[in-house]
Design an enzyme around this catalytic site. Structure first.
Site, PDB file in Angstrom:
ATOM      1  CG  HIS A   1      -2.171  -0.807   0.993  1.00 29.94           C
ATOM      2  ND1 HIS A   1      -2.938  -1.292   2.033  1.00 29.94           N
ATOM      3  CD2 HIS A   1      -2.785  -1.232  -0.150  1.00 29.94           C
ATOM      4  CE1 HIS A   1      -3.972  -1.969   1.541  1.00 29.94           C
ATOM      5  NE2 HIS A   1      -3.892  -1.958   0.225  1.00 29.94           N
TER       6      HIS A   1
ATOM      7  CG  ASP B   1      -0.495   3.777   4.020  1.00 27.06           C
ATOM      8  OD1 ASP B   1      -0.522   2.835   3.217  1.00 27.06           O
ATOM      9  OD2 ASP B   1      -1.044   3.719   5.143  1.00 27.06           O
ATOM     10  CG  HIS B   2       2.595   0.785   4.901  1.00 29.58           C
ATOM     11  ND1 HIS B   2       2.895   0.419   6.201  1.00 29.58           N
ATOM     12  CD2 HIS B   2       1.278   1.125   4.912  1.00 29.58           C
ATOM     13  CE1 HIS B   2       1.804   0.524   6.951  1.00 29.58           C
ATOM     14  NE2 HIS B   2       0.817   0.957   6.183  1.00 29.58           N
TER      15      HIS B   2
END
Length: 321
Positions: free
Chosen positions: A65, A67-68
């Site tokens: 994802h 955001d990682h």
């Protein structure tokens, strides 16, 4: 050993915090550090910390994802300009290799160091992804919307304090032999006598265990990875009472993170991956929810530093400013 947070937010950056990333600073004599996830602007956050990219040794990605992950390509590229010439190992779910190779191909990016990408399969029989000098790293799949892993870092045990009186009785003077015995090496004296570390130390100092979980709803593997950990880093995207919403998106609440720490027998819990709906001022309330279940809980802060003490009886503390 210290943990620094480059971001503690979920989904996207906001005015309160950056997206997810945590750096594990290894103790001497390793003089290196490892990164867990690299959300957008991770390298910007690292510029505010006493960590050099040239000393970055390994990166562990929990899942793909954004955001990682969105901060990873730029960070890898910058490492070449920051004196990074040593090999860098990158671990993460299947698809990570294609992601990096595609971006580098389209942008014409080249690196001045060897990048080795290790892709992890959820059904792999071998859960040990690294076993080297001083440390072992295990990975297990978690319960999220996409393939996602948690990591358990186990430090090797070390010999205890040298018994200098006993060393002197054996005729061993302070010097190189002291260092070898302290490092756990058996030494042979000039007269042929063999001296083991166990015979001249006051026991064994257990290695520390740090567990870093990716996004997850409560699951058995989270407990296995966190078993007896000195520090558990667990997502707490939502406040207690929002379990239905959390599970819908593959996340956990503060009370669920605390329950995992309690059931796993962890010594300390640091919560991260907070929804943007919560301001930093509201983190006190989130801490309070967790402490009702597991007293040694805290909300991690962006750029916060937390020391993991080696002695079992010691208490963790934030490192000095």
């Amino acid at each position: 050993m210290k943990v620094w947070f480059t971001g503690t937010g979920a989904g996207r950056p906001n005015k309160h915090r950056n997206v997810t990333g945590a750096a594990l600073q290894l103790p001497e004599p390793h003089c290196a550090w490892w990164l867990f996830d690299a959300g957008e602007a991770t390298q910007h956050q690292l510029m505010k910390l006493p960590l050099k990219l040239s000393k970055l040794e390994k990166i562990f990605i929990t899942h793909l994802h954004g955001d990682h992950l969105y901060g990873l390509p730029g960070l890898l590229s910058t490492r070449s300009f920051d004196g990074g010439v040593s090999r860098l190992d990158l671990y993460g779910p299947i698809g990570l290799k294609k992601y990096i190779e595609t971006i580098f191909q389209l942008t014409g990016t080249t690196l001045d160091y060897e990048l080795v990408i290790h892709e992890l399969a959820e059904n792999a029989s071998d859960e040990v992804v690294y076993n080297g000098p001083g440390f072992k790293v295990e990975a297990k799949p978690l319960l999220h919307r996409v393939s996602c892993f948690g990591y358990r870092i186990t430090e090797s045990d070390a010999p205890g304090r040298l018994l200098t009186d006993k060393l002197q009785q054996l005729g061993i003077e302070a010097g190189p032999l002291y260092g070898r015995l302290k490092r756990g090496e058996t030494v042979t004296l000039a007269d042929g006598r063999v001296v083991t570390p166990a015979s001249v130390t006051d026991g064994i100092v257990p290695g520390r265990i740090v567990t870093v979980l990716g996004d997850t709803s409560p699951c058995a593997n989270a407990l296995l990875l966190a078993r007896g950990a000195d520090l558990l880093i667990h997502e707490a995207t939502f406040a207690a009472g929002m379990e239905a919403k959390a599970h819908e998106f593959g996340h956990s609440t503060t009370s669920e993170a605390a329950l995992a720490a309690r059931e796993a027998g962890a010594k300390r819990l640091l919560m991260t991956h907070f929804s943007g709906r919560y301001s930093n001022e509201e983190l006190v309330n989130l801490e309070g929810e967790a402490r009702m279940v597991f007293p040694n809980s805290a909300a991690a802060l962006d750029l916060g530093c937390y020391e993991i003490l080696r002695k079992v009886s010691g208490e963790e503390r934030g490192c000095p400013e």
